[in-house]
Design an enzyme around this catalytic site. Structure first.
Site, PDB file in Angstrom:
ATOM      1  N   ASP A  57     113.824 170.080  58.671  1.00 54.92           N
ATOM      2  CA  ASP A  57     113.195 171.395  58.839  1.00 54.92           C
ATOM      3  C   ASP A  57     113.843 172.451  57.948  1.00 54.92           C
ATOM      4  O   ASP A  57     113.656 173.657  58.161  1.00 54.92           O
ATOM      5  CB  ASP A  57     113.310 171.850  60.302  1.00 54.92           C
ATOM      6  N   ASP A 101     122.978 163.544  64.767  1.00 52.16           N
ATOM      7  CA  ASP A 101     122.999 164.873  64.165  1.00 52.16           C
ATOM      8  C   ASP A 101     123.684 164.799  62.808  1.00 52.16           C
ATOM      9  O   ASP A 101     124.374 163.818  62.488  1.00 52.16           O
ATOM     10  CB  ASP A 101     123.744 165.856  65.072  1.00 52.16           C
ATOM     11  N   ASP A 120     126.281 166.120  61.512  1.00 54.09           N
ATOM     12  CA  ASP A 120     127.743 166.103  61.396  1.00 54.09           C
ATOM     13  C   ASP A 120     128.363 164.786  61.846  1.00 54.09           C
ATOM     14  O   ASP A 120     129.593 164.677  61.915  1.00 54.09           O
ATOM     15  CB  ASP A 120     128.348 167.265  62.190  1.00 54.09           C
ATOM     16  N   ASP A 154     118.211 167.405  75.140  1.00 53.34           N
ATOM     17  CA  ASP A 154     118.792 166.109  75.472  1.00 53.34           C
ATOM     18  C   ASP A 154     119.068 165.984  76.970  1.00 53.34           C
ATOM     19  O   ASP A 154     118.776 164.959  77.593  1.00 53.34           O
ATOM     20  CB  ASP A 154     120.082 165.884  74.670  1.00 53.34           C
TER      21      ASP A 154
END
Length: 491
Positions: free
Chosen positions: A90, A145, A147, A238
């Site tokens: 995005d 994710d 990271d 989540d």
């Protein structure tokens, strides 16, 4: 009026004590759990076939870590023909160009990988995951994710658990590649290690509700769809989907021994915004799911533990309000020479602090052992309490906003692509720090509690001293670091 304030203060103390006792229960349960033999699955034996897996990588403006993530995914030990990779991008900056270049290279290496973009961020991360799920080819959905750096054996160590038909999710433990970067990263690691090593393990072992942590886990696709798919009506999509799935009868398996390394936030604004999002999302989920939990057919113990789990974020409100009323209580009753109980009522705060001291010591000494001893733990625990007190105002606002139904955007946490040994001075174009009313209030409360500490020392009122000292240092730390960050980004 003084009696009303005292009653509220005592109520807050008792609530904090009750919370710490629940943490103590987790500590004892974890000790008992570790005394038993761990049940593991051998991926080389129990993974009877290689089911199709879709790996979803939701990213938004991740120019510093996008390549690192894709490199790690490319090294996962699993047949290429069984992996379907989706980069759910995005981004509004040059991350898309970086990703497109690497996607081309991975396609040339034989990977089936898609670079999926959207014209808007509707639903934020939940919206991206839901959009990707429509074309996902895998029976299982692994999510990382930006990271995170998954280990090569990640899929083999997690997929073998899905031989049990009721398991809808497998969650792994987060590791920290920059744990020792600074005191701030060490304190965050303390909090996360306790959650992942003890709380998640105990919840899993006792069949309590637990949560998928948004990343470093695998979902059964049919479980996601059966639970109603991803929804963007909370800041912690989540946690929301985890509870909807478990209320449907699905189980979440937690693997403490499978570690997925990731990067901790290193600047104060990123830490504050991440904690704000997690705290507000937890409160939003309490509002959404509390009634469903009470009306469900799970056991009373499971209901109590689930409600406590979701109500956990509200503890910050109680602690902050306790801090505010502690000053008039100290002024009114701290001089009470005829009643030692009232004079030293603030010392009750030390009992839950002692329980938390024992609670956090277990993961502190069992993970990343290194050069640790009692004195280093004492030092880190004291500043951990300072850190949590510094967060109390921001997180209180987060909970209040959730209960009032105030919506806010999903603010990503800036990543730096750093480890523990990297230089301490780091730059990041995503940091655009502006001073806010919240920051000024933190500075104001820092002054108020510093004055309270001075007053108590002068008048020899020691019952509230530790509590007020941690508050003074906590608010001062957050205000000063925010001010420093503001001037650094203004250059």
């Amino acid at each position: 009026m003084g009696v009303v304030v005292l009653i509220f203060y005592i109520f807050s103390l008792l609530f904090f004590l009750f919370y710490s006792l629940l943490q103590g229960h987790i500590l004892l349960a974890y000790k008992a759990l570790k005394a038993k033999k761990n049940v593991t699955c051998d991926p080389d034996i129990e993974l009877s076939n290689y089911p199709a897996v879709t790996i979803q990588l939701p990213i938004f403006n991740e120019r510093y870590v996008a390549s690192r993530l894709l490199d790690a995914i490319a090294h996962i030990d699993y047949p290429k023909q069984c992996i379907d990779i989706q980069v759910l991008d995005d981004s509004t900056d040059d991350t898309g160009t970086i990703v497109a270049s690497q996607v081309t290279l991975l396609k040339q290496q034989g990977f089936h990988i898609e670079h999926i973009t959207r014209s808007n961020r509707e639903g934020f991360k939940a919206g991206a995951l839901k959009a990707g799920l429509e074309s996902a080819k895998g029976e299982f959905i692994a999510i990382f994710d930006a990271d995170f750096i998954p280990c090569p054996l990640f899929l083999k160590k997690t997929l073998c658990w899905f031989e049990q038909a009721t398991i809808g999710v497998v969650q792994t433990r987060w590791g920290h590649i920059n744990r020792n970067f600074s005191l701030l990263t060490k304190l965050q690691a303390m909090a996360l290690d306790a959650h992942f090593s003890m709380e998640q393990s105990v919840r899993d072992a006792n069949n309590y509700f637990l949560n998928f942590n948004g990343t470093a886990g695998v979902w059964r696709k049919s479980c996601i769809l059966d639970a109603g798919n991803w929804k963007g009506n909370t800041l912690t999509e989540d946690l929301d989907l985890s509870y909807r799935a478990q209320l449907k009868g699905w189980k979440i398996k937690y693997l403490e021994d499978v570690v997925s390394p990731a990067e901790l936030p290193v600047n104060i604004s990123a830490i504050r915004s991440q904690q704000f999002r997690w705290t507000k999302g937890g409160a939003q989920n309490f509002l959404l799911n509390a009634k469903k939990i009470r009306q469900s057919n799970i056991t009373k113990t499971q209901k109590l533990q689930a409600l406590y789990h979701l109500f956990n974020s509200t503890t910050f409100v109680i602690v902050f309000l306790m801090a505010v009323v502690s000053i008039p209580v100290m002024m009114l009753y701290g001089h009470e020479q005829s009643n030692e109980l009232l004079r030293n009522i603030g010392l009750v705060f030390l009992l839950p602090t002692l329980i938390l001291f024992l609670y956090y010591s277990v993961p502190y000494f069992s993970i990343e052992k290194g050069n640790k001893n009692f004195l280093t733990y004492l030092y880190h625990f004291f500043f951990f309490m300072v850190f949590m007190m510094g967060l109390s105002l921001s997180n209180t606002i987060a909970v209040i906003e959730a209960y009032l139904g105030i919506q806010s955007s999903f603010i990503r946490t800036p990543k730096f692509n750093i480890g523990s040994e990297d230089k301490k001075s780091v730059k990041n174009i995503y940091i655009r720090k502006k001073m806010s009313v919240l920051n000024l209030l933190e500075g104001l409360f820092a002054i108020v509690f510093m004055l309270a500490v001075g007053y108590e020392l002068y008048h020899e009122i020691y019952g509230f001293l530790y509590f007020h000292l941690t508050l003074a240092l906590g608010f001062s730390t957050f205000f000063i670091l925010t001010l420093k960050e503001y001037f650094n980004t203004a250059k």
